[in-house]
Design a protein around this motif. Structure first.
Motif, PDB file in Angstrom:
ATOM      1  N   TRP A   4      -6.052  -7.986 -11.170  1.00 31.84           N
ATOM      2  CA  TRP A   4      -4.903  -7.125 -11.430  1.00 31.84           C
ATOM      3  C   TRP A   4      -4.833  -5.976 -10.433  1.00 31.84           C
ATOM      4  N   VAL A   5      -6.000  -5.423 -10.088  1.00 36.78           N
ATOM      5  CA  VAL A   5      -6.039  -4.325  -9.117  1.00 36.78           C
ATOM      6  C   VAL A   5      -5.548  -4.805  -7.752  1.00 36.78           C
ATOM      7  N   ARG A   6      -5.942  -6.031  -7.355  1.00 37.56           N
ATOM      8  CA  ARG A   6      -5.471  -6.567  -6.071  1.00 37.56           C
ATOM      9  C   ARG A   6      -3.958  -6.772  -6.098  1.00 37.56           C
ATOM     10  N   PHE A   7      -3.458  -7.308  -7.214  1.00 36.90           N
ATOM     11  CA  PHE A   7      -2.009  -7.477  -7.347  1.00 36.90           C
ATOM     12  C   PHE A   7      -1.290  -6.137  -7.330  1.00 36.90           C
ATOM     13  N   SER A   8      -1.881  -5.144  -7.993  1.00 34.74           N
ATOM     14  CA  SER A   8      -1.273  -3.820  -8.031  1.00 34.74           C
ATOM     15  C   SER A   8      -1.207  -3.200  -6.646  1.00 34.74           C
ATOM     16  N   ALA A   9      -2.229  -3.436  -5.819  1.00 34.32           N
ATOM     17  CA  ALA A   9      -2.229  -2.899  -4.460  1.00 34.32           C
ATOM     18  C   ALA A   9      -1.071  -3.468  -3.646  1.00 34.32           C
ATOM     19  N   GLN A  10      -0.796  -4.777  -3.820  1.00 31.55           N
ATOM     20  CA  GLN A  10       0.341  -5.374  -3.121  1.00 31.55           C
ATOM     21  C   GLN A  10       1.658  -4.784  -3.624  1.00 31.55           C
ATOM     22  N   GLY A  55      14.037  -0.009  -9.402  1.00 31.78           N
ATOM     23  CA  GLY A  55      13.182  -1.041  -8.828  1.00 31.78           C
ATOM     24  C   GLY A  55      11.772  -0.537  -8.558  1.00 31.78           C
ATOM     25  N   ARG A  56      11.676   0.696  -8.106  1.00 33.65           N
ATOM     26  CA  ARG A  56      10.353   1.300  -7.880  1.00 33.65           C
ATOM     27  C   ARG A  56       9.556   1.370  -9.172  1.00 33.65           C
ATOM     28  N   LYS A  57      10.217   1.748 -10.250  1.00 34.21           N
ATOM     29  CA  LYS A  57       9.529   1.857 -11.533  1.00 34.21           C
ATOM     30  C   LYS A  57       9.022   0.496 -11.998  1.00 34.21           C
ATOM     31  N   GLY A  62       1.943  -0.967 -14.784  1.00 36.66           N
ATOM     32  CA  GLY A  62       0.529  -1.314 -14.749  1.00 36.66           C
ATOM     33  C   GLY A  62      -0.299  -0.534 -13.760  1.00 36.66           C
ATOM     34  N   ASN A  63       0.322   0.368 -12.984  1.00 41.13           N
ATOM     35  CA  ASN A  63      -0.436   1.148 -12.011  1.00 41.13           C
ATOM     36  C   ASN A  63      -1.407   2.120 -12.670  1.00 41.13           C
ATOM     37  N   ASN A  92      -4.590  12.192 -13.625  1.00 43.86           N
ATOM     38  CA  ASN A  92      -3.202  12.661 -13.702  1.00 43.86           C
ATOM     39  C   ASN A  92      -2.229  11.609 -13.204  1.00 43.86           C
ATOM     40  N   ARG A  93      -2.623  10.857 -12.179  1.00 44.31           N
ATOM     41  CA  ARG A  93      -1.774   9.764 -11.702  1.00 44.31           C
ATOM     42  C   ARG A  93      -1.612   8.698 -12.782  1.00 44.31           C
ATOM     43  N   ALA A  94      -2.700   8.418 -13.505  1.00 44.96           N
ATOM     44  CA  ALA A  94      -2.616   7.432 -14.591  1.00 44.96           C
ATOM     45  C   ALA A  94      -1.612   7.882 -15.657  1.00 44.96           C
TER      46      ALA A  94
END
Length: 250
Positions: A4-10, A55-57, A62-63, A92-94
């Protein structure tokens, strides 16, 4: 979790492209409005900007998990100041991403009763705290590097030795202060020039800082300035994705 982290990075890389396009629309709309563009055309620009924002949102869904994983890694750093700044920034980003996900659900119509103004203000507050931590981390790293280079290695060939050797006129305190300030600025410029990832991160965070300050009403600017800051920071973020060595570590 790793997949999931790899997918999130993309997804983050794609989100940065959308972000650059969104703030480009903000800057374009402000410029066209100042030049007397037709209301119909301005409305189309605003509509495109809103679609890009939505679209950005979607890409940021899941970020929060990625930010929490980054916080778990940062908590093991040996340097206490870096550990605190980076961990708190990721936490804070979470929270920012979580609020943003709720906003997406409201704007997309999945949860129509969401108070979008309230959750928008919350998300920008978390975003502001994260940026303050990022800038504190940048300032700390700059201080460490300037202290390391204070022996004069950065100043060779720059005329610093000649300024130091020549006593100020009439031993005035203002001249001494000016010389000291000039040496510090020269050292700072050398440190940033020799550390592109730190320079890029500093400029990116400084540009981003004006966005939540404006949206929260703490420091009001213009839509054009916000668009320029957002576009600049987005382009710098894309550069860090394209050239991973430009990403500040840890």
């Amino acid at each position: 979790m790793d997949s999931w982290v790899r997918f999130s990075a993309q997804s983050q890389a794609k989100e940065r492209v959308f972000r650059a396009a969104q703030y480009a629309c903000t800057l374009l709309g402000y410029t066209l409005q100042k030049n007397g563009a037709s209301p119909d055309f301005l409305a189309r620009i605003k509509q495109l900007e809103a679609h890009l924002s939505l679209g950005r949102k979607l890409f940021r869904l899941g970020n929060s998990a990625d930010a929490l994983e980054a916080a778990k890694r940062a908590i093991h750093l040996s340097d206490m100041v870096l550990r605190f700044c980076i961990t708190v920034s990721h936490l804070n980003r979470a929270m920012y991403f979580a609020c943003d996900n709720i906003l997406w659900a409201g704007k997309s119509g999945l949860v129509p009763r969401v108070d979008q103004e309230k959750w928008s203000q919350r998300s920008f507050r978390y975003y502001l705290f994260a940026l303050i931590m990022n800038l504190s981390r940048d300032a700390y790293e700059i201080r460490l590097l300037t202290e390391r280079e204070a022996n004069g290695k950065c100043q060779k060939g720059g005329g610093g030795a000649r300024d130091d050797a020549r006593p100020p006129a009439e031993d005035g305190r203002l001249q001494q202060l000016a010389l000291r300030l000039r040496r510090q600025l020269r050292l700072l410029a050398c440190v940033l020039r020799s550390n592109p990832p730190l320079l890029l991160d500093l400029v990116k965070n400084a540009c981003d800082l004006f966005i939540p300050l404006d949206r929260l009403g703490l420091y009001k600017t213009s839509a054009g300035f916000v668009g320029l800051c957002g576009l600049t920071s987005s382009v710098l973020s894309i550069l860090a994705f394209v050239h991973p060595w430009l990403k500040l570590k840890p």
